[in-house]
Motif scaffolding. Sequence first.
Motif, PDB file in Angstrom:
ATOM      1  N   LEU A 180       0.789  -1.037  -0.095  1.00 42.62           N
ATOM      2  CA  LEU A 180       0.042  -0.133   0.195  1.00 42.62           C
ATOM      3  C   LEU A 180       0.791   1.355  -0.142  1.00 42.62           C
ATOM      4  O   LEU A 180       1.947   1.278   0.460  1.00 42.62           O
ATOM      5  CB  LEU A 180      -1.002   0.002   1.299  1.00 42.62           C
ATOM      6  CG  LEU A 180      -1.703  -1.145   1.322  1.00 42.62           C
ATOM      7  CD1 LEU A 180      -2.521  -1.215   2.883  1.00 42.62           C
ATOM      8  CD2 LEU A 180      -2.940  -0.973   0.487  1.00 42.62           C
ATOM      9  N   PRO A 181       0.406   2.252  -0.579  1.00 45.06           N
ATOM     10  CA  PRO A 181       1.195   3.501  -0.373  1.00 45.06           C
ATOM     11  C   PRO A 181       1.361   4.051   1.052  1.00 45.06           C
ATOM     12  O   PRO A 181       0.549   3.845   1.956  1.00 45.06           O
ATOM     13  CB  PRO A 181       0.204   4.626  -1.012  1.00 45.06           C
ATOM     14  CG  PRO A 181      -0.691   3.921  -2.120  1.00 45.06           C
ATOM     15  CD  PRO A 181      -0.887   2.647  -1.421  1.00 45.06           C
ATOM     16  N   LYS A 182       2.499   4.667   1.340  1.00 45.87           N
ATOM     17  CA  LYS A 182       2.954   4.816   2.884  1.00 45.87           C
ATOM     18  C   LYS A 182       1.647   5.702   3.500  1.00 45.87           C
ATOM     19  O   LYS A 182       1.438   5.820   4.489  1.00 45.87           O
ATOM     20  CB  LYS A 182       4.300   5.396   2.861  1.00 45.87           C
ATOM     21  CG  LYS A 182       4.568   7.101   2.308  1.00 45.87           C
ATOM     22  CD  LYS A 182       5.916   7.290   2.491  1.00 45.87           C
ATOM     23  CE  LYS A 182       6.008   8.914   1.989  1.00 45.87           C
ATOM     24  NZ  LYS A 182       5.469   9.201   0.626  1.00 45.87           N
ATOM     25  N   GLU A 183       1.242   6.823   2.831  1.00 49.93           N
ATOM     26  CA  GLU A 183       0.361   7.848   3.080  1.00 49.93           C
ATOM     27  C   GLU A 183      -0.770   6.950   3.715  1.00 49.93           C
ATOM     28  O   GLU A 183      -1.588   7.691   4.616  1.00 49.93           O
ATOM     29  CB  GLU A 183      -0.137   8.632   1.928  1.00 49.93           C
ATOM     30  CG  GLU A 183       0.821   9.745   1.283  1.00 49.93           C
ATOM     31  CD  GLU A 183       2.093   8.947   0.339  1.00 49.93           C
ATOM     32  OE1 GLU A 183       2.991   9.697  -0.130  1.00 49.93           O
ATOM     33  OE2 GLU A 183       1.689   7.849   0.205  1.00 49.93           O
ATOM     34  N   GLN A 184      -1.178   5.837   3.128  1.00 53.50           N
ATOM     35  CA  GLN A 184      -2.382   5.144   3.432  1.00 53.50           C
ATOM     36  C   GLN A 184      -2.216   4.581   4.927  1.00 53.50           C
ATOM     37  O   GLN A 184      -3.095   4.463   5.699  1.00 53.50           O
ATOM     38  CB  GLN A 184      -2.747   4.042   2.380  1.00 53.50           C
ATOM     39  CG  GLN A 184      -4.169   3.440   2.426  1.00 53.50           C
ATOM     40  CD  GLN A 184      -4.590   2.988   1.215  1.00 53.50           C
ATOM     41  OE1 GLN A 184      -4.360   3.347   0.229  1.00 53.50           O
ATOM     42  NE2 GLN A 184      -5.501   1.609   1.506  1.00 53.50           N
ATOM     43  N   VAL A 185      -0.927   3.897   4.974  1.00 52.29           N
ATOM     44  CA  VAL A 185      -0.622   3.243   6.043  1.00 52.29           C
ATOM     45  C   VAL A 185      -0.374   4.380   7.373  1.00 52.29           C
ATOM     46  O   VAL A 185      -0.649   4.024   8.504  1.00 52.29           O
ATOM     47  CB  VAL A 185       0.571   2.487   6.069  1.00 52.29           C
ATOM     48  CG1 VAL A 185       1.089   1.674   7.120  1.00 52.29           C
ATOM     49  CG2 VAL A 185       0.363   1.742   4.809  1.00 52.29           C
ATOM     50  N   TRP A 186       0.084   5.661   7.030  1.00 55.58           N
ATOM     51  CA  TRP A 186       0.301   6.693   7.981  1.00 55.58           C
ATOM     52  C   TRP A 186      -0.998   6.964   8.380  1.00 55.58           C
ATOM     53  O   TRP A 186      -1.052   7.266   9.618  1.00 55.58           O
ATOM     54  CB  TRP A 186       1.146   7.785   7.246  1.00 55.58           C
ATOM     55  CG  TRP A 186       1.050   8.962   7.915  1.00 55.58           C
ATOM     56  CD1 TRP A 186       0.198   9.933   8.136  1.00 55.58           C
ATOM     57  CD2 TRP A 186       2.320   9.668   8.617  1.00 55.58           C
ATOM     58  NE1 TRP A 186       0.631  11.157   8.790  1.00 55.58           N
ATOM     59  CE2 TRP A 186       1.957  10.860   9.265  1.00 55.58           C
ATOM     60  CE3 TRP A 186       3.542   9.038   8.936  1.00 55.58           C
ATOM     61  CZ2 TRP A 186       2.677  11.632   9.962  1.00 55.58           C
ATOM     62  CZ3 TRP A 186       4.522   9.804   9.574  1.00 55.58           C
ATOM     63  CH2 TRP A 186       3.945  11.122  10.011  1.00 55.58           C
ATOM     64  N   VAL A 187      -1.981   7.445   7.912  1.00 57.04           N
ATOM     65  CA  VAL A 187      -3.323   7.817   8.339  1.00 57.04           C
ATOM     66  C   VAL A 187      -3.882   6.466   9.347  1.00 57.04           C
ATOM     67  O   VAL A 187      -4.353   6.877  10.369  1.00 57.04           O
ATOM     68  CB  VAL A 187      -4.337   8.192   7.102  1.00 57.04           C
ATOM     69  CG1 VAL A 187      -5.603   8.159   7.717  1.00 57.04           C
ATOM     70  CG2 VAL A 187      -3.915   9.332   6.333  1.00 57.04           C
ATOM     71  N   LEU A 212       8.692   2.160  -1.137  1.00 60.02           N
ATOM     72  CA  LEU A 212       9.131   1.023  -2.093  1.00 60.02           C
ATOM     73  C   LEU A 212       8.904   1.164  -3.504  1.00 60.02           C
ATOM     74  O   LEU A 212       9.594   0.610  -4.334  1.00 60.02           O
ATOM     75  CB  LEU A 212       8.752  -0.237  -1.727  1.00 60.02           C
ATOM     76  CG  LEU A 212       9.215  -0.847  -0.209  1.00 60.02           C
ATOM     77  CD1 LEU A 212       8.421  -2.142   0.112  1.00 60.02           C
ATOM     78  CD2 LEU A 212      10.888  -0.864  -0.194  1.00 60.02           C
ATOM     79  N   GLY A 213       8.202   2.106  -3.955  1.00 65.10           N
ATOM     80  CA  GLY A 213       7.677   2.351  -5.380  1.00 65.10           C
ATOM     81  C   GLY A 213       6.467   1.409  -5.649  1.00 65.10           C
ATOM     82  O   GLY A 213       6.164   0.584  -5.112  1.00 65.10           O
ATOM     83  N   ASP A 214       6.005   1.866  -6.901  1.00 62.84           N
ATOM     84  CA  ASP A 214       4.982   1.164  -7.454  1.00 62.84           C
ATOM     85  C   ASP A 214       3.861   1.024  -6.243  1.00 62.84           C
ATOM     86  O   ASP A 214       3.021  -0.304  -6.409  1.00 62.84           O
ATOM     87  CB  ASP A 214       5.270  -0.100  -7.976  1.00 62.84           C
ATOM     88  CG  ASP A 214       6.242  -0.023  -8.948  1.00 62.84           C
ATOM     89  OD1 ASP A 214       6.092   0.667  -9.910  1.00 62.84           O
ATOM     90  OD2 ASP A 214       7.229  -1.020  -9.046  1.00 62.84           O
ATOM     91  N   GLY A 215       3.482   1.997  -5.606  1.00 54.34           N
ATOM     92  CA  GLY A 215       2.413   2.040  -4.845  1.00 54.34           C
ATOM     93  C   GLY A 215       2.562   0.899  -3.457  1.00 54.34           C
ATOM     94  O   GLY A 215       1.630   0.620  -2.684  1.00 54.34           O
TER      95      GLY A 215
END
Length: 266
Positions: free
Chosen positions: A80-87, A196-199
């Motif tokens: 998953l994108p890091k922003e999604q995990v951050w939230v 890591l790239g690629d979402g």
Amino acid sequence: MTPTLALIVASASAGASVHTQATAAHIQHTLRRFNAVAQHPVPMPTDADLADLAAGEVVSMVRRRPDGRYVVMGVARTGLPKEQVWVAALDPHFRSSSGVEAPLHEADHESVWYQWADIPAPFADRHWVVRVWDNTGLAHQSENTMWEHPWALDTAAMADARRVVTAGGVDGVTTALFDAAIETPVNEGAKDFLDLGDGDSLYLYAVVTDTGGGIPDRLVAAFLQAKMADDITRVVDRARHHIVEHYNSHHEAILGANGEAVARFR
């Protein structure tokens, strides 16, 4: 180790083996780059750990630093994108604590918390104050590929914490309990979110603690490691299955480590 994130379907084919090795090498390279600039560098996983991460497993470990302190870390490749995990990790709606806590100061990118833990007899209760912040400098230095959310003890704020407790501002903690508790000499760590790239991204949760007062550090480290994989998995599952719907246009903005509001997912 039990797989908890089905990101790669294991295969006996040579192609699958090469892909896993390349991903493990990329994870290792990302962690080395992070450690070169991080507020709290993390232990490097073994080759076996890296292979497990590349295959989608959650990895937890205990390592001893040169100063004798134990570092407990959990890490997952999220898909998953890091922003999604951050939230998912930092949304206050999902904030949880194993003890009692109260904010002493809150501002953009920084907060100070009093935390108190009820410890079974014959040991005394423990308490501490931590300053938590976003490493905005690292976000900019890494061109927004690495977000670090560290914390460290703020012993100078214990006097403020006592005043809040005396005023009745911490549920369940009286001045007498405050004065009888032992202040932990070490409590530091970070939650890290690395592209890591690629979402895809890594999510890491690393803790260094010394509870003081005769409780063996190795026992505390073993306890933290026993629950680390569940803590990591809970956040990643929330990011995958719930946070996209939850963090929508009606939700208060959550700031990323880069100083900008994370764009709502709906």
